[in-house]
Design an enzyme around this catalytic site. Sequence first.
Site, PDB file in Angstrom:
ATOM      1  N   HIS A  65       1.772  14.335  -6.156  1.00 56.06           N
ATOM      2  CA  HIS A  65       0.385  14.370  -5.688  1.00 56.06           C
ATOM      3  C   HIS A  65      -0.252  15.734  -5.914  1.00 56.06           C
ATOM      4  O   HIS A  65      -1.467  15.845  -6.044  1.00 56.06           O
ATOM      5  CB  HIS A  65       0.311  13.909  -4.237  1.00 56.06           C
ATOM      6  CG  HIS A  65       0.523  12.426  -4.155  1.00 56.06           C
ATOM      7  ND1 HIS A  65       1.744  11.875  -3.886  1.00 56.06           N
ATOM      8  CD2 HIS A  65      -0.318  11.407  -4.401  1.00 56.06           C
ATOM      9  CE1 HIS A  65       1.635  10.566  -3.949  1.00 56.06           C
ATOM     10  NE2 HIS A  65       0.400  10.253  -4.250  1.00 56.06           N
ATOM     11  N   GLU A  94       3.516  -1.628  -6.150  1.00 54.71           N
ATOM     12  CA  GLU A  94       4.181  -0.356  -6.468  1.00 54.71           C
ATOM     13  C   GLU A  94       5.620  -0.323  -5.970  1.00 54.71           C
ATOM     14  O   GLU A  94       6.336   0.643  -6.186  1.00 54.71           O
ATOM     15  CB  GLU A  94       3.381   0.822  -5.924  1.00 54.71           C
ATOM     16  CG  GLU A  94       3.036   0.746  -4.449  1.00 54.71           C
ATOM     17  CD  GLU A  94       2.165   1.921  -3.990  1.00 54.71           C
ATOM     18  OE1 GLU A  94       2.011   2.902  -4.734  1.00 54.71           O
ATOM     19  OE2 GLU A  94       1.655   1.844  -2.853  1.00 54.71           O
ATOM     20  N   ASP A 125       4.532   5.015  -8.253  1.00 54.53           N
ATOM     21  CA  ASP A 125       5.624   4.610  -7.363  1.00 54.53           C
ATOM     22  C   ASP A 125       6.466   3.494  -7.972  1.00 54.53           C
ATOM     23  O   ASP A 125       7.671   3.447  -7.764  1.00 54.53           O
ATOM     24  CB  ASP A 125       5.068   4.182  -6.001  1.00 54.53           C
ATOM     25  CG  ASP A 125       4.771   5.389  -5.136  1.00 54.53           C
ATOM     26  OD1 ASP A 125       5.609   6.305  -5.106  1.00 54.53           O
ATOM     27  OD2 ASP A 125       3.701   5.429  -4.517  1.00 54.53           O
ATOM     28  N   CYS A 183      -3.753   1.661 -11.366  1.00 51.57           N
ATOM     29  CA  CYS A 183      -4.400   2.879 -10.857  1.00 51.57           C
ATOM     30  C   CYS A 183      -3.425   4.055 -10.799  1.00 51.57           C
ATOM     31  O   CYS A 183      -3.760   5.107 -10.273  1.00 51.57           O
ATOM     32  CB  CYS A 183      -5.040   2.641  -9.493  1.00 51.57           C
ATOM     33  SG  CYS A 183      -3.840   2.195  -8.226  1.00 51.57           S
TER      34      CYS A 183
HETATM   35  C1  PEP Z   1       0.835   4.959  -7.504  1.00 55.22           C
HETATM   36  O1  PEP Z   1       1.859   4.961  -6.829  1.00 55.22           O
HETATM   37  O2  PEP Z   1       0.817   4.725  -8.717  1.00 55.22           O
HETATM   38  C2  PEP Z   1      -0.474   5.262  -6.879  1.00 55.22           C
HETATM   39  C3  PEP Z   1      -1.589   5.096  -7.530  1.00 55.22           C
HETATM   40  O3  PEP Z   1      -0.472   5.752  -5.606  1.00 55.22           O
HETATM   41  P1  PEP Z   1      -0.039   7.251  -5.236  1.00 55.22           P
HETATM   42  O4  PEP Z   1       0.048   8.024  -6.514  1.00 55.22           O
HETATM   43  O5  PEP Z   1      -1.083   7.782  -4.321  1.00 55.22           O
HETATM   44  O6  PEP Z   1       1.277   7.056  -4.560  1.00 55.22           O
HETATM   45 MG    MG Z   2       1.757   4.981  -4.679  1.00 61.28          MG
END
Ligand code: PEP
Ligand code: MG
Length: 604
Positions: free
Chosen positions: A210, A454, A478, A525
């Site tokens: 993140h 995910e 994920d 996403c």
């Molecule tokens: C993902 O896991 O791909 C996602 C979009 O959520 P995050 O990156 O916030 O875990």
């Molecule tokens: Mg995620």
Amino acid sequence: MTKSADKNRSSQFVGCVFNGIGASPGIAIGRAFLLDRGKLKPRQEKISSDQVEAEIARFHEAVEGARKELEEIKEKTLQRSDREGVGQKHDYLFDVHLLMLGDKMLVDDTVTLIKEKKINAEWALSLNSEKIIEFFRQMQDAYLRERQSDVAHVSERILRHLTKSEYDSIDKISRGVIVVAHDLSPADTLQLNPDKVKAFVTDLGGRTSHTAIVARSLEIPAVVGTEQATEKINGGDRLIVDGIEGRILVNPSQQQLTAYLEKQQQYNRFQQQLILNRDLPAETTDGFRISLAGNIETLEETESVLSHGAVDIGLYRTEFLYLNRRHPPTEEEHFQTYRKVVESLPPESRTTIRTFDLGSDKLSDLDHFHEDSINPALGLRGIRLCLNRRDIFVTQLRGILRASHYGRLKILMPMISGLAELRQALEIIAETKSDLEGEGVPFDREIPIGVMIEVPSAAVVSDQLARDVDFFSIGTNDLIQYTLALDRSNEHVSYLYEPLHPAILRLLKTVIDNARQADIPVSICGEMAGEPLYTLVLLGLGLDKLSMNAISIPHIKQIIRQSTFVEARQMLEECLRMETATEIEAFITREMNRRFPETFLMKI
Ligand code: PEP
Ligand code: MG
């Protein structure tokens, strides 16, 4: 600053070059600013009787230094929130910490330990704070239990003054620097001001951590996972950070500097040329259209999504609302924030609000939210935390539903692992809706509700899940982490992070086919959506939407507009016949380089 002697020593690594993981594109040239994140190791030393008084004086001096520093930060923060007129004031937090600096348990007991055990102040302070933290940890009352993190923060502040660390803190960052840190949490990164910070470099971290995601949102070039940046770089060193290739040059030669200035210009020209596509659709030359949307972490980013040519927000990571604060947002705060988001977008825009996904690497200061887990990615995170803390979940849901009266919103739930969990969450949403109805509060009764796919189990049973929801959004970050059993934030296993692994491609295909079968829209996403290398493979899968960081949108659009759906399909079919990720990646890299030689030179 307390650390000038160390900070300004000239580097013994003149001209050194090393690599990490390119986490956010762009090239920056500037001076290094070392930040104190995650590297304080208190010295442990025995002292003689005649050193005791001096040691106690040194300790009191450090407490005083910490107090002055806190008062300054408090003052600055108050001025800032007055100036900006936004956000809740956190001054009470500083007051709690200031009070602790005068606390008998923390200060007097440390002095006693120095005297009785004849140990240095750092050692005494860490022994004492561990004892106090343990004391609070045992408390039944959640509020008192929370105090343990205050003790830890205050002790760390004193410790920094004791060790006169060569590292500096975020609030001392000056203009035009390149931040170098052992580690940066997503919350730290969010505090970096892009007007001041030209780039950052960390020892730890992976491309889909993140921290990297926030760097891309802030459009700050970044290289993470270098393993050695804080060892090799001294404060004040001149650096070139190449976020495209994941390379760092320390005290470069004139020749290197000239070459990188040229590369920087080339990159900027490339970006400017891409943005010309802004108002054109993401449509292949044979007429297949896909929607491109933006991912945001904060309200302010909507502007950047629009200016990069998207109208929808495909993922709003709302957990960032919970970071850098002590109490979860109120219903009113949620409502006002989401309302501002929809009102800052054109009426046809649709915003997908993901309910909070705290608990993994995005740890908030709300300590009681997450357990003491050595494996937080597998712990109480995402929807599990929402179901466990129903009160906090409902507060957010009410805020979203109320805002849905003012613009087009969708609700997206993270980390769903199967049908039972989904049904539990849907029941809470239904109850919240009926409460609002009973209260006569207006909201969009038809608000679409979807799930993130995910967790591998969710992908496998996506045929079942598809019957109960309005849409899917695949979180590849994920999904890859859990399918291939690798920590997405860990630089040591980043070589295993293979989005083109046959298992991942098969799972993606399963999910998309199941969504098609149930006639619901499906998007991606995760970060894979914004990586140009994967665009044609994803296009071939027949998705409805790709949602990504704003800066990736123009590049992805350009690739789509220069391709046909037929070739994307063929490329995917070819990949699905191959047996290893290496084989697939070599094929895709070759094909994409052949089709887009100039674009791939930039390696964004
Ligand atoms: C993902 O896991 O791909 C996602 C979009 O959520 P995050 O990156 O916030 O875990
Ligand atoms: Mg995620």
